[in-house]
Motif scaffolding. Structure first.
Motif, PDB file in Angstrom:
ATOM      1  N   LYS A   1      30.846  13.749   9.752  1.00 47.50           N
ATOM      2  CA  LYS A   1      30.648  14.718   8.667  1.00 47.50           C
ATOM      3  C   LYS A   1      29.196  14.757   8.232  1.00 47.50           C
ATOM      4  CE  LYS A   1      32.000  15.970   3.972  1.00 47.50           C
ATOM      5  NZ  LYS A   1      32.861  15.688   2.809  1.00 47.50           N
ATOM      6  N   HIS A   2      28.609  13.596   8.085  1.00 52.25           N
ATOM      7  CA  HIS A   2      27.204  13.518   7.690  1.00 52.25           C
ATOM      8  C   HIS A   2      26.325  14.271   8.689  1.00 52.25           C
ATOM      9  CE1 HIS A   2      23.199  11.728   7.328  1.00 52.25           C
ATOM     10  NE2 HIS A   2      23.515  11.371   6.112  1.00 52.25           N
ATOM     11  N   GLU A   3      26.546  14.052   9.973  1.00 52.27           N
ATOM     12  CA  GLU A   3      25.717  14.677  10.996  1.00 52.27           C
ATOM     13  C   GLU A   3      25.949  16.184  11.080  1.00 52.27           C
ATOM     14  OE1 GLU A   3      23.246  12.579  13.185  1.00 52.27           O
ATOM     15  OE2 GLU A   3      23.580  12.280  11.035  1.00 52.27           O
ATOM     16  N   GLN A   4      27.183  16.624  10.845  1.00 50.45           N
ATOM     17  CA  GLN A   4      27.449  18.060  10.850  1.00 50.45           C
ATOM     18  C   GLN A   4      26.727  18.753   9.700  1.00 50.45           C
ATOM     19  OE1 GLN A   4      31.637  19.344  11.788  1.00 50.45           O
ATOM     20  NE2 GLN A   4      31.956  17.140  11.964  1.00 50.45           N
ATOM     21  N   LEU A   5      26.724  18.109   8.527  1.00 46.08           N
ATOM     22  CA  LEU A   5      26.000  18.684   7.393  1.00 46.08           C
ATOM     23  C   LEU A   5      24.501  18.696   7.662  1.00 46.08           C
ATOM     24  CD1 LEU A   5      27.970  17.075   4.425  1.00 46.08           C
ATOM     25  CD2 LEU A   5      27.865  19.514   5.001  1.00 46.08           C
ATOM     26  N   LYS A   6      23.999  17.631   8.263  1.00 44.12           N
ATOM     27  CA  LYS A   6      22.581  17.572   8.601  1.00 44.12           C
ATOM     28  C   LYS A   6      22.212  18.706   9.555  1.00 44.12           C
ATOM     29  CE  LYS A   6      21.129  15.721  12.107  1.00 44.12           C
ATOM     30  NZ  LYS A   6      20.840  14.881  13.291  1.00 44.12           N
ATOM     31  N   ASP A   7      23.032  18.924  10.575  1.00 44.39           N
ATOM     32  CA  ASP A   7      22.747  19.989  11.533  1.00 44.39           C
ATOM     33  C   ASP A   7      22.815  21.364  10.868  1.00 44.39           C
ATOM     34  OD1 ASP A   7      22.362  18.151  13.513  1.00 44.39           O
ATOM     35  OD2 ASP A   7      24.326  18.435  14.457  1.00 44.39           O
ATOM     36  N   ALA A   8      23.776  21.539   9.961  1.00 40.92           N
ATOM     37  CA  ALA A   8      23.915  22.825   9.280  1.00 40.92           C
ATOM     38  C   ALA A   8      22.691  23.126   8.416  1.00 40.92           C
ATOM     39  CB  ALA A   8      25.183  22.837   8.433  1.00 40.92           C
ATOM     40  N   VAL A   9      22.233  22.146   7.660  1.00 35.78           N
ATOM     41  CA  VAL A   9      21.077  22.398   6.786  1.00 35.78           C
ATOM     42  C   VAL A   9      19.812  22.577   7.609  1.00 35.78           C
ATOM     43  CG1 VAL A   9      20.353  20.020   6.333  1.00 35.78           C
ATOM     44  CG2 VAL A   9      20.050  21.749   4.570  1.00 35.78           C
ATOM     45  N   THR A  10      19.708  21.907   8.765  1.00 39.90           N
ATOM     46  CA  THR A  10      18.558  22.102   9.652  1.00 39.90           C
ATOM     47  C   THR A  10      18.539  23.530  10.179  1.00 39.90           C
ATOM     48  OG1 THR A  10      18.517  19.777  10.304  1.00 39.90           O
ATOM     49  CG2 THR A  10      17.454  21.336  11.780  1.00 39.90           C
ATOM     50  N   MET A  11      19.701  24.030  10.608  1.00 44.39           N
ATOM     51  CA  MET A  11      19.780  25.414  11.077  1.00 44.39           C
ATOM     52  C   MET A  11      19.507  26.387   9.949  1.00 44.39           C
ATOM     53  SD  MET A  11      22.844  25.545  13.908  1.00 44.39           S
ATOM     54  CE  MET A  11      23.981  24.407  13.127  1.00 44.39           C
ATOM     55  N   LEU A  12      19.996  26.071   8.760  1.00 41.16           N
ATOM     56  CA  LEU A  12      19.776  26.934   7.604  1.00 41.16           C
ATOM     57  C   LEU A  12      18.278  27.108   7.344  1.00 41.16           C
ATOM     58  CD1 LEU A  12      21.672  26.704   4.224  1.00 41.16           C
ATOM     59  CD2 LEU A  12      19.208  26.932   4.274  1.00 41.16           C
ATOM     60  N   VAL A  13      17.562  25.999   7.307  1.00 42.96           N
ATOM     61  CA  VAL A  13      16.120  26.078   7.053  1.00 42.96           C
ATOM     62  C   VAL A  13      15.421  26.864   8.159  1.00 42.96           C
ATOM     63  CG1 VAL A  13      13.984  24.733   6.891  1.00 42.96           C
ATOM     64  CG2 VAL A  13      16.025  23.984   5.673  1.00 42.96           C
ATOM     65  N   ALA A  14      15.782  26.604   9.409  1.00 40.27           N
ATOM     66  CA  ALA A  14      15.129  27.273  10.532  1.00 40.27           C
ATOM     67  C   ALA A  14      15.361  28.780  10.496  1.00 40.27           C
ATOM     68  CB  ALA A  14      15.631  26.690  11.850  1.00 40.27           C
ATOM     69  N   VAL A  15      16.592  29.201  10.211  1.00 33.56           N
ATOM     70  CA  VAL A  15      16.917  30.623  10.178  1.00 33.56           C
ATOM     71  C   VAL A  15      16.207  31.316   9.015  1.00 33.56           C
ATOM     72  CG1 VAL A  15      18.764  32.292   9.750  1.00 33.56           C
ATOM     73  CG2 VAL A  15      19.107  30.447  11.397  1.00 33.56           C
ATOM     74  N   VAL A  16      16.294  30.718   7.824  1.00 30.73           N
ATOM     75  CA  VAL A  16      15.666  31.332   6.654  1.00 30.73           C
ATOM     76  C   VAL A  16      14.150  31.402   6.835  1.00 30.73           C
ATOM     77  CG1 VAL A  16      15.237  31.081   4.176  1.00 30.73           C
ATOM     78  CG2 VAL A  16      17.532  30.683   5.088  1.00 30.73           C
ATOM     79  N   ALA A  17      13.547  30.337   7.349  1.00 28.39           N
ATOM     80  CA  ALA A  17      12.104  30.339   7.569  1.00 28.39           C
ATOM     81  C   ALA A  17      11.702  31.432   8.558  1.00 28.39           C
ATOM     82  CB  ALA A  17      11.646  28.973   8.071  1.00 28.39           C
ATOM     83  N   GLU A  18      12.479  31.571   9.624  1.00 31.29           N
ATOM     84  CA  GLU A  18      12.176  32.609  10.611  1.00 31.29           C
ATOM     85  C   GLU A  18      12.254  33.995   9.993  1.00 31.29           C
ATOM     86  OE1 GLU A  18      14.021  34.536  14.718  1.00 31.29           O
ATOM     87  OE2 GLU A  18      14.818  32.657  13.946  1.00 31.29           O
ATOM     88  N   GLU A  19      13.330  34.256   9.264  1.00 25.41           N
ATOM     89  CA  GLU A  19      13.507  35.575   8.663  1.00 25.41           C
ATOM     90  C   GLU A  19      12.497  35.844   7.549  1.00 25.41           C
ATOM     91  OE1 GLU A  19      15.234  37.930   9.847  1.00 25.41           O
ATOM     92  OE2 GLU A  19      16.219  36.717  11.381  1.00 25.41           O
ATOM     93  N   PHE A  20      12.024  34.791   6.892  1.00 21.00           N
ATOM     94  CA  PHE A  20      11.004  34.947   5.856  1.00 21.00           C
ATOM     95  C   PHE A  20       9.601  35.008   6.453  1.00 21.00           C
ATOM     96  CE2 PHE A  20      13.286  33.092   1.852  1.00 21.00           C
ATOM     97  CZ  PHE A  20      14.272  34.057   1.971  1.00 21.00           C
ATOM     98  N   GLY A  21       9.498  34.840   7.769  1.00 17.59           N
ATOM     99  CA  GLY A  21       8.209  34.917   8.430  1.00 17.59           C
ATOM    100  C   GLY A  21       7.327  33.707   8.192  1.00 17.59           C
ATOM    101  N   LEU A  22       7.949  32.516   8.046  1.00 24.25           N
ATOM    102  CA  LEU A  22       7.205  31.302   7.754  1.00 24.25           C
ATOM    103  C   LEU A  22       7.144  30.410   8.996  1.00 24.25           C
ATOM    104  CD1 LEU A  22       8.722  30.454   4.258  1.00 24.25           C
ATOM    105  CD2 LEU A  22       6.520  31.537   4.732  1.00 24.25           C
ATOM    106  N   ASN A  23       5.935  30.147   9.467  1.00 27.73           N
ATOM    107  CA  ASN A  23       5.777  29.236  10.587  1.00 27.73           C
ATOM    108  C   ASN A  23       6.154  27.828  10.146  1.00 27.73           C
ATOM    109  OD1 ASN A  23       4.893  28.637  13.315  1.00 27.73           O
ATOM    110  ND2 ASN A  23       3.183  27.566  12.369  1.00 27.73           N
ATOM    111  N   HIS A  24       6.884  27.122  10.992  1.00 23.19           N
ATOM    112  CA  HIS A  24       7.333  25.783  10.618  1.00 23.19           C
ATOM    113  C   HIS A  24       7.587  24.961  11.876  1.00 23.19           C
ATOM    114  CE1 HIS A  24      11.044  27.920  11.561  1.00 23.19           C
ATOM    115  NE2 HIS A  24      11.621  26.753  11.738  1.00 23.19           N
TER     116      HIS A  24
END
Length: 210
Positions: free
Chosen positions: A52-75
């Motif tokens: 469960k811990h790792e699934q949440l970690k993966d979800a929040v990692t994807m969340l940040v990556a997707v939002v950053a991409e759509e917001f046009g933020l290099n990361h």
């Protein structure tokens, strides 16, 4: 020694651990994704995450990556990289971390040396069970600008002001993304098909693109 065990995480806390012993453990587990080690001036926490811990970690990692991409933020994601400073006798391995403003300074680096390199701009901790170590104090000493914490239900964002963290409702790194929105997305990530969830997240981010 203190041991705390739950279905989500297992933590072992050791006292009076030398820096040399901590370094040996890091070398012994250099190629392993777990356990995660957190060191604070002689106190060592060893945390073994659950599925469960790792699934949440993966979800929040994807969340940040997707939002950053759509917001046009290099990361750039540095995952659970080990960050440490011997002179401060502190070290940590986050659940996830990202460079945004400082990404050009670490691009291409295979190892981060906090004596000369900047800390991550954003550190994310999934703490289903509360740690007995004051992690926020370590993040502050190492000058991490922003920290997110998620306990399985509640998300909290913290921004470093001086030597202390102040809770904020909206991310300073991903302006427009609130802790309440992250709570909702992470809860939905556990119920929804992943592709459906990602499409929903991307549509949300596009609708709020700065």
């Amino acid at each position: 020694m203190t041991v705390a065990t739950t279905p989500a995480e297992q933590r072992v806390v050791l006292r009076n651990v030398s820096w040399e012993a901590y370094e040996r453990l890091l070398r012994d587990h250099a190629e392993a994704s777990s356990p995660r080690l957190f060191y604070d001036r002689g106190t060592l926490e060893i945390m073994s995450p659950s599925a469960k811990h790792e699934q949440l970690k993966d979800a929040v990692t994807m969340l940040v990556a997707v939002v950053a991409e759509e917001f046009g933020l290099n990361h750039r994601s540095f995952g659970s990289t080990t960050f440490r400073r011997e002179d401060l006798a502190r070290g940590f391995e986050p659940d996830a971390c990202f460079y945004f403003a400082n990404e050009p300074r670490v691009r291409g680096k295979e190892e981060i040396d906090l004596a000369i390199d900047p800390p991550p701009d954003l550190v994310i901790e999934i703490d289903i069970t509360r740690s007995s170590i004051d992690k926020m104090a370590t993040f502050a000493v190492l000058e991490v600008p922003e920290v997110w914490r998620y306990d399985g239900e509640r998300a909290q964002f913290f921004s470093l002001h001086g030597r202390e963290y102040v809770e904020i409702a909206e991310s300073a790194t991903l302006s427009g993304l609130t802790s309440k929105a992250v709570e909702g997305f992470l809860a939905e990530s556990e119920r929804m098909e992943r592709l459906v969830w990602l499409r929903m997240l991307r549509e949300w981010a596009r609708s709020r693109r700065p």
